[in-house]
Motif scaffolding. Sequence first.
Motif, mmCIF file in Angstrom:
data_model
loop_
_atom_site.group_PDB
_atom_site.id
_atom_site.type_symbol
_atom_site.label_atom_id
_atom_site.label_comp_id
_atom_site.label_asym_id
_atom_site.label_seq_id
_atom_site.Cartn_x
_atom_site.Cartn_y
_atom_site.Cartn_z
ATOM 1 N N UNK A 144 3.047 17.413 7.000
ATOM 2 C CA UNK A 144 3.333 17.850 5.629
ATOM 3 C C UNK A 144 4.112 16.804 4.830
ATOM 4 N N UNK A 145 4.633 15.766 5.482
ATOM 5 C CA UNK A 145 5.347 14.687 4.799
ATOM 6 C C UNK A 145 4.490 13.434 4.852
ATOM 7 N N UNK A 146 4.337 12.779 3.698
ATOM 8 C CA UNK A 146 3.417 11.638 3.634
ATOM 9 C C UNK A 146 3.991 10.514 2.777
ATOM 10 N N UNK A 147 3.767 9.294 3.236
ATOM 11 C CA UNK A 147 4.075 8.131 2.406
ATOM 12 C C UNK A 147 3.209 8.259 1.153
ATOM 13 N N UNK A 148 3.790 7.987 -0.001
ATOM 14 C CA UNK A 148 3.027 8.031 -1.246
ATOM 15 C C UNK A 148 2.218 6.748 -1.348
ATOM 16 N N UNK A 205 0.782 -1.232 0.000
ATOM 17 C CA UNK A 205 0.000 0.000 0.000
ATOM 18 C C UNK A 205 0.814 1.283 0.000
ATOM 19 N N UNK A 206 2.149 1.164 -0.242
ATOM 20 C CA UNK A 206 2.968 2.376 -0.287
ATOM 21 C C UNK A 206 3.975 2.279 -1.426
ATOM 22 N N UNK A 207 4.402 3.429 -1.910
ATOM 23 C CA UNK A 207 5.362 3.488 -3.010
ATOM 24 C C UNK A 207 6.762 3.288 -2.459
#
Length: 152
Positions: free
Chosen positions: A146-150, A61-63
Motif C-alpha cells: 500500500x506504500x509506493x515510491x512516487x 525515476x522517483x520523486x
Amino acid sequence: MNSPLLLAAMALSLLAGCGGYGHGPRHAQGGMPMPQDGAMMQHDGMHSGMAMMPPAMFRGGMLMAHGGKTLYSFDRDQAGSSVCYGDCAMKWPPYLAPAGASASGDYGLSNRNDGSRQWTYRGKPLYFWSGDQKPGDMMGDNIGNVWHVVRP
C-alpha cells in the motif's frame, strides 16, 4: 587581484551562504527530521514574477524532496486527504509545507487534522519513510502493498 581569482572568491562566498540549506525542524510528533527545503521559494517572500521552485523533483525515476529524500504515496489516502495519523505518521512522516507555501501545477497542499499542511502530487499526499536513512534510499517501496515510491 586578477579577475579569475576575484570571480572564484565571489563564487565561494556565494556558496558559503548556502551551507545551512535543508536543515528543517523535527517532525511535530518527535519523528524524523522533516525536510522543509522543498518549499516553494519566492524572492523576498513576495510574488515578484520570479519562477518558484517545486517542492520536489524526479531523479532516478522517483520523486524526491530537494534534500534527496524519497517521497511515497499511500493507497488508502483519498485524493487531497491523508488518513495517516498517530503511529502511522510516526513511521511515515508527512511531507509538511512551511507557512506561506503555495502550490502550482501537479503539486498541491492538503490540510491535516492538526492544522499543518501537507504537500500532494497529483492529489496524493506525500510522505517519507522513517526507515530511509540517506538520500536516495527507497526502503519503503511496496511495504504492505500500500506504500509506493512516487514515480512519473
